[in-house]
Design an enzyme around this catalytic site. Structure first.
Site, PDB file in Angstrom:
ATOM      1  N   GLN A   1       0.841  -1.079   0.019  1.00  0.00           N
ATOM      2  CA  GLN A   1      -0.033  -0.060   0.029  1.00  0.00           C
ATOM      3  C   GLN A   1       0.974   1.295  -0.022  1.00  0.00           C
ATOM      4  OE1 GLN A   1      -2.431   1.855   3.554  1.00  0.00           O
ATOM      5  NE2 GLN A   1      -3.950   0.944   2.081  1.00  0.00           N
TER       6      GLN A   1
ATOM      7  N   GLY B   1     -15.077  -2.297   7.977  1.00  0.00           N
ATOM      8  CA  GLY B   1     -15.422  -1.568   9.106  1.00  0.00           C
ATOM      9  C   GLY B   1     -16.436  -2.611  10.054  1.00  0.00           C
TER      10      GLY B   1
ATOM     11  N   GLY C   1      -9.874  -5.261  10.245  1.00  0.00           N
ATOM     12  CA  GLY C   1      -8.690  -4.646  10.824  1.00  0.00           C
ATOM     13  C   GLY C   1      -8.848  -4.918  12.352  1.00  0.00           C
ATOM     14  N   ARG C   2      -9.316  -3.919  12.992  1.00  0.00           N
ATOM     15  CA  ARG C   2      -9.241  -3.980  14.585  1.00  0.00           C
ATOM     16  C   ARG C   2      -9.549  -5.324  15.366  1.00  0.00           C
ATOM     17  NH1 ARG C   2     -12.372   0.906  16.225  1.00  0.00           N
ATOM     18  NH2 ARG C   2     -13.558   0.636  14.233  1.00  0.00           N
TER      19      ARG C   2
ATOM     20  N   CYS D   1      -6.627   6.449   5.081  1.00  0.00           N
ATOM     21  CA  CYS D   1      -6.128   6.769   6.316  1.00  0.00           C
ATOM     22  C   CYS D   1      -6.743   7.989   7.231  1.00  0.00           C
ATOM     23  CB  CYS D   1      -4.631   6.729   6.408  1.00  0.00           C
ATOM     24  SG  CYS D   1      -3.929   7.077   7.976  1.00  0.00           S
TER      25      CYS D   1
END
Length: 351
Positions: free
Chosen positions: A86, A220, A243-244, A116
């Site tokens: 990326q 998300g 992601g998280r 971002c």
């Protein structure tokens, strides 16, 4: 429990997804996260069944390419393909040059960061700040695609739904990016001004999917197989990016991929298995970072044990250790202690 293995990447598999000349083995992807999804983490996630991983964002500024931080982010030694890098930046020519340099360094897919929300990135008009200037954003996309087309390298785009809630312009940018030759679009269901707060919305992702011919990936608040299935149904997305929820749990993505493919939720990995994977990751982390690895390993270990008994006390002691072997011994002893203290080897999934 044995390590989940990704399905062979054949077009006949309903789980596979084509991206340019590549066929990704499943539709559960790891989101690029600075300071998290480094080479050791990506290798571990791929081993445990993640369908696609993207590197931490790499700056397009040539003067920073040889710094230790950027050179590590550009390192793909031993990484299973297809390798995706990326890029983040604001100048079309710089982004095109950076794409060529990263391909020379082993990247096979180039991803453009337009998502971002960090202030230090957006203050330079990079990341999601580019969504405020659609003309410049498209110039960057066109420059990178044109640089990659002769090399046969697919270009993907990761973005948010817009800069703010009153200007969700992601559908417009996504259509322009597709027309410019982008091969896949990933959309985080928040605007830049939301950061990571509130809940992700998926209506914008659904609108983008309806408008595009190329694969669209939903990102998300996806933290389970049930949520992944619901988001794919609501949006029509071709894949999900997580992601998280994967912090400290690189096995989670393979777990979700298995559930989506089979329709049956597999049991979470047992305590001993999670301990073994964490030790394997810790060894690779120390090898990659050298002496600095003892400090950067603390967050990964902290995330991995966060929901386990005695985690706070263990972390307090672990974070004082400065030698790789001492960290390894501490993790091994902690999991041995938990295993001997519990009648059941199964751990609950984190909330």
């Amino acid at each position: 429990m044995s390590s989940p293995r990704p399905q062979a990447p054949t077009e006949a598999s309903p789980a596979a997804l084509r991206l340019g000349n590549f066929v990704l083995p499943n539709r559960v992807f790891a989101a690029p996260m600075a300071g998290v999804t480094d080479l050791p983490w990506r290798q571990m996630a791929r081993k445990l069944g993640t369908g696609h991983c993207v590197s931490e964002m790499v700056t397009s500024k040539r003067e920073l390419w040889d710094t230790l931080k950027t050179s590590r982010r550009r390192d793909h030694t031993g990484e299973p393909g297809p390798v995706a890098a990326q890029l983040v930046g604001v100048d079309p020519a710089d982004m095109a040059d950076a794409a060529r340099a990263n391909v020379e360094g082993g990247a096979q897919i180039i991803d453009i960061n337009m998502g971002c929300p960090a202030k230090k990135v957006c203050s330079r008009w990079a990341g999601s700040a580019l969504m405020q200037d659609e003309t410049q954003a498209l110039r960057i996309v066109e420059a990178v695609v044109q640089a990659m087309q002769p090399l046969g390298v697919p270009v993907t785009l990761k973005m948010r739904t817009g800069w703010c809630t009153t200007e969700r312009n992601a559908p417009r940018i996504a259509r322009a990016a597709q027309d410019a030759g982008v091969a896949m679009v990933v959309v985080h269901g928040r605007t830049r001004d939301q950061g990571y707060g509130g809940g992700a919305e998926y209506d914008t992702i659904a609108a983008i999917k309806q408008a595009l011919r190329i694969p669209v990936v939903a990102n998300g608040d996806i933290d389970s197989a049930a949520k992944a299935r619901a988001v794919m149904l609501a949006t029509g997305a071709d894949a999900v990016m997580i992601g998280r929820a994967a912090l400290g749990r690189p096995w989670l993505l393979g777990h979700i991929a298995q559930a989506l493919e089979s329709g049956v939720e597999p049991a979470p990995p047992g305590l001993q298995q999670q301990g073994a994977w964490l030790l394997e990751h810790l060894d690779a982390h120390h090898l990659f970072y050298g002496d600095a690895g003892t400090k950067t390993a603390r967050k990964h270990v902290g995330w991995a044990v966060a929901d386990l008994p005695g985690a706070a006390a263990f972390r307090a002691g672990f974070n004082t250790l400065t030698e790789p072997q001492a960290q390894r011994d501490a993790v091994a002893a902690y999991f041995d202690m938990l295993s001997s203290a519990r009648s059941s080897d199964l751990l609950p999934l984190a909330a």
